[in-house]
Structures are given as structure tokens and as C-alpha cells.
Design a protein around this motif. Structure first.
Motif, PDB file in Angstrom:
ATOM      1  N   SER A  88     -11.615  14.833  -0.537  1.00 27.51           N
ATOM      2  CA  SER A  88     -10.712  14.219  -1.502  1.00 27.51           C
ATOM      3  C   SER A  88      -9.653  13.352  -0.807  1.00 27.51           C
ATOM      4  N   GLN A  89      -9.012  13.924   0.227  1.00 28.42           N
ATOM      5  CA  GLN A  89      -7.927  13.195   0.904  1.00 28.42           C
ATOM      6  C   GLN A  89      -8.444  11.960   1.626  1.00 28.42           C
ATOM      7  N   ILE A  90      -9.572  12.124   2.311  1.00 32.30           N
ATOM      8  CA  ILE A  90     -10.102  10.983   3.072  1.00 32.30           C
ATOM      9  C   ILE A  90     -10.612   9.894   2.128  1.00 32.30           C
ATOM     10  N   THR A  91     -11.279  10.297   1.069  1.00 33.02           N
ATOM     11  CA  THR A  91     -11.786   9.303   0.111  1.00 33.02           C
ATOM     12  C   THR A  91     -10.630   8.526  -0.504  1.00 33.02           C
ATOM     13  N   THR A  92      -9.580   9.237  -0.914  1.00 39.55           N
ATOM     14  CA  THR A  92      -8.426   8.565  -1.526  1.00 39.55           C
ATOM     15  C   THR A  92      -7.799   7.571  -0.553  1.00 39.55           C
ATOM     16  N   THR A  93      -7.591   8.017   0.679  1.00 42.89           N
ATOM     17  CA  THR A  93      -6.945   7.140   1.668  1.00 42.89           C
ATOM     18  C   THR A  93      -7.830   5.943   1.997  1.00 42.89           C
ATOM     19  N   LEU A  94      -9.127   6.192   2.159  1.00 49.00           N
ATOM     20  CA  LEU A  94     -10.042   5.085   2.466  1.00 49.00           C
ATOM     21  C   LEU A  94     -10.138   4.103   1.310  1.00 49.00           C
ATOM     22  N   GLU A  95     -10.194   4.611   0.115  1.00 48.64           N
ATOM     23  CA  GLU A  95     -10.303   3.715  -1.049  1.00 48.64           C
ATOM     24  C   GLU A  95      -9.084   2.813  -1.144  1.00 48.64           C
ATOM     25  N   LYS A  96      -7.909   3.395  -0.901  1.00 42.68           N
ATOM     26  CA  LYS A  96      -6.683   2.591  -0.938  1.00 42.68           C
ATOM     27  C   LYS A  96      -6.756   1.492   0.108  1.00 42.68           C
ATOM     28  N   SER A  97      -7.218   1.859   1.287  1.00 46.70           N
ATOM     29  CA  SER A  97      -7.297   0.899   2.383  1.00 46.70           C
ATOM     30  C   SER A  97      -8.332  -0.178   2.088  1.00 46.70           C
ATOM     31  N   ILE A  98      -9.493   0.236   1.599  1.00 48.94           N
ATOM     32  CA  ILE A  98     -10.585  -0.710   1.374  1.00 48.94           C
ATOM     33  C   ILE A  98     -10.255  -1.669   0.245  1.00 48.94           C
ATOM     34  N   GLU A  99      -9.533  -1.176  -0.762  1.00 49.56           N
ATOM     35  CA  GLU A  99      -9.227  -2.087  -1.863  1.00 49.56           C
ATOM     36  C   GLU A  99      -8.215  -3.137  -1.442  1.00 49.56           C
ATOM     37  N   LEU A 100      -7.512  -2.876  -0.309  1.00 45.99           N
ATOM     38  CA  LEU A 100      -6.595  -3.886   0.219  1.00 45.99           C
ATOM     39  C   LEU A 100      -7.269  -4.760   1.264  1.00 45.99           C
ATOM     40  N   LEU A 154       1.097 -10.281   4.662  1.00 46.42           N
ATOM     41  CA  LEU A 154       1.743  -9.153   3.968  1.00 46.42           C
ATOM     42  C   LEU A 154       1.406  -7.825   4.653  1.00 46.42           C
ATOM     43  N   ILE A 155       0.184  -7.720   5.158  1.00 49.67           N
ATOM     44  CA  ILE A 155      -0.213  -6.497   5.879  1.00 49.67           C
ATOM     45  C   ILE A 155       0.600  -6.387   7.168  1.00 49.67           C
ATOM     46  N   PHE A 163      -8.381  -7.362  -7.469  1.00 49.75           N
ATOM     47  CA  PHE A 163      -7.391  -6.342  -7.850  1.00 49.75           C
ATOM     48  C   PHE A 163      -7.362  -6.193  -9.373  1.00 49.75           C
ATOM     49  N   PRO A 164      -8.439  -5.707  -9.975  1.00 53.47           N
ATOM     50  CA  PRO A 164      -8.487  -5.642 -11.448  1.00 53.47           C
ATOM     51  C   PRO A 164      -7.433  -4.723 -12.040  1.00 53.47           C
ATOM     52  N   GLU A 165      -6.902  -3.812 -11.218  1.00 52.26           N
ATOM     53  CA  GLU A 165      -5.917  -2.864 -11.741  1.00 52.26           C
ATOM     54  C   GLU A 165      -4.544  -3.498 -11.946  1.00 52.26           C
ATOM     55  N   LEU A 166      -4.332  -4.665 -11.348  1.00 48.82           N
ATOM     56  CA  LEU A 166      -3.034  -5.315 -11.517  1.00 48.82           C
ATOM     57  C   LEU A 166      -3.001  -6.058 -12.842  1.00 48.82           C
ATOM     58  N   LYS A 168       1.517  -0.215  -1.616  1.00 46.49           N
ATOM     59  CA  LYS A 168       2.403  -0.383  -2.772  1.00 46.49           C
ATOM     60  C   LYS A 168       3.135  -1.727  -2.652  1.00 46.49           C
ATOM     61  N   PHE A 169       3.689  -1.974  -1.486  1.00 47.05           N
ATOM     62  CA  PHE A 169       4.414  -3.230  -1.262  1.00 47.05           C
ATOM     63  C   PHE A 169       3.490  -4.429  -1.475  1.00 47.05           C
ATOM     64  N   ILE A 170       2.295  -4.347  -0.923  1.00 47.33           N
ATOM     65  CA  ILE A 170       1.368  -5.490  -0.989  1.00 47.33           C
ATOM     66  C   ILE A 170       0.984  -5.780  -2.444  1.00 47.33           C
ATOM     67  N   LYS A 171       0.653  -4.736  -3.191  1.00 47.46           N
ATOM     68  CA  LYS A 171       0.258  -4.957  -4.592  1.00 47.46           C
ATOM     69  C   LYS A 171       1.427  -5.494  -5.419  1.00 47.46           C
ATOM     70  N   GLU A 172       2.605  -4.951  -5.173  1.00 46.90           N
ATOM     71  CA  GLU A 172       3.787  -5.433  -5.918  1.00 46.90           C
ATOM     72  C   GLU A 172       4.066  -6.901  -5.591  1.00 46.90           C
ATOM     73  N   THR A 173       3.860  -7.259  -4.324  1.00 45.51           N
ATOM     74  CA  THR A 173       4.127  -8.642  -3.920  1.00 45.51           C
ATOM     75  C   THR A 173       3.096  -9.600  -4.520  1.00 45.51           C
ATOM     76  N   ILE A 174       1.855  -9.154  -4.595  1.00 43.38           N
ATOM     77  CA  ILE A 174       0.819  -9.988  -5.228  1.00 43.38           C
ATOM     78  C   ILE A 174       1.169 -10.206  -6.704  1.00 43.38           C
ATOM     79  N   ALA A 175       1.547  -9.115  -7.368  1.00 43.88           N
ATOM     80  CA  ALA A 175       1.921  -9.227  -8.788  1.00 43.88           C
ATOM     81  C   ALA A 175       3.105 -10.182  -8.960  1.00 43.88           C
TER      82      ALA A 175
END
Lengths: 120, 252
Positions: B122-134, B147-148, B245-248, B156-163
Motif C-alpha cells: 500500500s505505502q509503496i504503491t501510493t508513493t510510486l503513483e504520486k511520483s509517476i503521475e508527476l 518546478l521539480i 493531470f485529469p484530477e486538477l 502538492k506544490f507542483i500541482k498547485e502551481t500548475i493549477a
């Protein structure tokens, strides 16, 4: 913790400066335009000021004049773009200490801020 | 089972620093089941050496009290000295809330030992998914490298800045259209000057180039065409961002 006033109207640049300077351990105060900056400058003192030059309501040059007159020892870094060479020269003639080109290099920002804060 | 893949379509590559043989075996066993590729490094120095010669790791899992250099120091070194946005998970046995906060200042997540397969996955998948989606595939319209680099990969910073890019540039483009109708050419130059850094921060050279022209060199007669071109470029960036970034909440 040093108090830094950032005067800038581009929200992405503001967010980036706030992120980086806060991460470097500084207390960051934001003014989104010249009028807001002037109000903050009248009410407070800062260890360092980062300012854009082309600002709504009160220009960067007017702010620099005010700062130099009232708190001459406060270091000022001008945030510029690459197309502003003449304007930057004018700012240096008014006594600013340094300038950083937008978008800024994170490490360069940290070093320049650190250098000026250690002097002041 | 869905295999988590990196942006290149390959199995995720995880660097592991774990001195306890039993824990290492537990981790490797789970990794094999999940089809993660694990590179075992003896210590943090090996990690740095590996990263200097390979640039395709997706995650580092390192124990807090790794020797001779702690997990914290390695995480910090990777981000600040190597300039890599490699996500890091720090592993430890017992930790207080205060310790967890300290660890999260350096790493993306904290994982408690002994490793239990479900929590580990669970922890590794969550962390990897966050990284891969960026890490969207390379495209012609934007790059997140700046930005990276600036944020050390803070998602969080990167997505907020894109938005923020989308919302603020969209408003200014509407303002540009309005002042063009009013033939207020000074204001056109001011607006272009103001949004130029926004295009530069996502490394879009077309947008920043048009802004530079509008700001300084363009003749008034050329401005309508340049503003049309800038709107088209913004639309292309927006379409690409919606895809990546469809979630934005983005501008339609």
C-alpha cells in the motif's frame, strides 16, 4: 528567523518565492502590488526586500526611493526579467543591492539572500 | 495483478537499503510478487554511486539509522546536491509523532518495520503513483523540470502551481483580448511582461517567446496575430495538462 518582504504580482512567481524562502527558514511576507507594499513598509521593518519593478499602483522605483529614504540599510533585491536591462541599471543607480532574473534559479536565490542577510 | 509501471512503461525500480537480512528478504519477496525491480544497496553511499551512473530509479527505501550516513542525510543529499526528485521512504521500527514529522521533512513517507506485505504494498504503491503521475511522458508543450528542481519534487506544490498557471494565465489572456479591442498597446505590453515568467516556469518557449515579442519588440500591427498565437499555445498546453493531470480542475 529573518523577515523578508516579497513584492511581486505574478502569482506563480510569488508561490515559488514563498515556497523556497520559507524552506530556507525565512519568515516571508507577500505584497501583491505597490500599494499593499507601501502600506506594509510604513507599518513594519524587514531584514530584506525582494521587489519586482513593474507593479500596479505604485512602481518598483517609487518603492525603492521610499525604502532608501526611510530604512537605507535594508538590502533590496530586484526581481527582473531579461528584457529590462535599462530599468535594472536605473534601479542600481537608486541603490539596490542585487537583482535576480525571473524565473529564478533556486540555489542562486538562496545564496544571494544569504549573502545580503549576513551583511545586514 | 496490475503491475505498476514507470513513465517509460517498465516495472518500477526500487533502491533498497536494509541491513536486516530477514527484512530484506520480506521486502524482496513482496517485490517479486508485485513485479517491482529491487536493487539492493549496502548503504547510502552505494545509493549515491548508483544514482550518479543510472538515472532511472523510481523510489528509494532506506532505513532511518543507515550507516555511515543516515536515511535523512541521504534523502536530503539526493534532493539538494544531486538535484533529483526521487521519492524516498524512510523505514524504522518505532517512532513518535515528532520523529515522524522530522522524517517527513526529508522523505515522502515513513514505513514501519517489521515489513508486512499489505502495508508495504500500500505505502509503496501510493508513493510510486504520486511520483509517476508527476512524471508525464515528454511533450511539446510543457516540462515540470523547473518546478521539480525548485521544490525537490513536492507533488502538492507542483500541482498547485500548475493549477495556478492555468487559472491566472487564462484570466490575463482574457484581459489581453479586452485591451486589444481598446487598442491599449501599453497595457498589452504590461500584461505580456507579467505572464512571461509563467510560461518560462513550465518551460514553454513558444509562449515565453511570444510574450517577449509583445512586451518589447512587436509592432502594434503585429499584436493581434501574436495574441492569437499565444491563445493557441495556451490552449495546447491546457489540453496536454488535462490529459496528464485529469484530477486538477482545469480551464475548458
Amino acid at each position: 528567523m529573518k523577515k523578508i518582504l516579497v513584492i511581486e504580482d505574478n502569482p506563480m512567481v510569488i508561490k515559488s518565492l514563498e515556497f523556497k524562502l520559507t524552506k530556507d527558514g525565512h519568515d516571508v511576507i507577500i505584497a501583491n502590488d505597490g500599494r499593499e507594499a507601501m502600506k506594509l513598509l510604513i507599518e513594519n521593518e524587514y531584514d530584506l526586500i525582494l521587489t519586482d519593478l513593474m507593479l500596479p499602483f505604485v512602481t518598483g522605483n517609487e518603492l525603492i526611493s521610499y525604502i532608501k529614504k526611510n530604512t537605507p540599510n535594508t538590502p533590496i533585491i530586484v526581481l527582473s526579467t531579461s528584457t529590462q536591462e535599462n530599468i535594472i541599471m536605473d534601479a542600481f543607480n537608486m541603490g539596490v543591492d542585487d537583482f535576480i532574473t525571473k524565473p529564478f534559479s533556486p540555489n542562486e536565490l538562496s545564496l544571494r539572500v544569504k549573502r545580503l542577510l549576513s551583511k545586514s | 495483478m496490475k503491475t505498476l509501471q514507470n513513465p517509460h512503461g517498465e516495472s518500477a525500480i526500487i533502491l533498497l537499503v536494509e541491513s536486516n537480512v530477514l527484512e530484506r528478504e520480506r521486502f524482496s519477496h513482496t517485490a517479486q510478487q508485485e513485479n517491482w525491480k529491487v536493487i539492493i544497496c549496502q548503504n547510502g553511499l552505494n545509493v549515491i554511486q548508483w544514482l550518479r551512473t543510472n538515472n532511472n530509479a523510481d523510489l528509494l527505501v532506506i532505513e532511518e539509522n543507515s550507516t555511515p550516513i543516515s536515511g535523512y542525510q541521504i534523502a536530503d543529499y539526493i534532493k539538494t546536491e544531486l538535484g533529483l526528485a526521487l521519492p524516498v521512504i524512510i523505514t524504522t521500527e518505532e517512532f513518535s509523532l515528532e520523529q515522524e514529522e522530522r522524517m517527513l521533512a526529508y522523505a515522502e513517507a515513513v514505513l514501519k518495520k517489521p515489513f508486512h506485505s499489505p502495508a508495504l504494498i500500500s505505502q509503496i504503491t501510493t508513493t510510486l503513483e504520486k511520483s509517476i503521475e508527476l512524471s508525464p511522458a515528454q511533450n511539446d508543450y510543457y516540462s515540470l523540470n523547473y518546478l521539480i528542481d525548485l521544490s525537490g519534487g513536492d507533488s502538492k506544490f507542483i500541482k498547485e502551481t500548475i493549477a495556478l498557471f492555468i487559472s491566472t494565465v487564462n484570466v490575463e489572456l482574457r484581459n489581453l483580448k479586452q485591451v486589444l479591442e481598446q487598442k491599449d498597446y501599453i497595457r498589452i505590453r504590461e500584461i505580456a511582461h507579467g505572464i512571461k515568467p509563467s510560461f518560462e516556469m513550465i518551460e514553454n518557449e513558444t509562449g515565453s517567446g511570444i510574450c517577449r515579442l509583445l512586451d518589447s519588440e512587436a509592432k502594434e500591427i503585429d499584436m493581434p496575430k501574436l495574441i492569437d498565437d499565444l491563445n493557441l499555445e495556451f490552449s495546447n498546453i491546457n489540453t496536454q495538462l488535462i490529459k496528464d493531470f485529469p484530477e486538477l480542475i482545469l480551464v475548458k
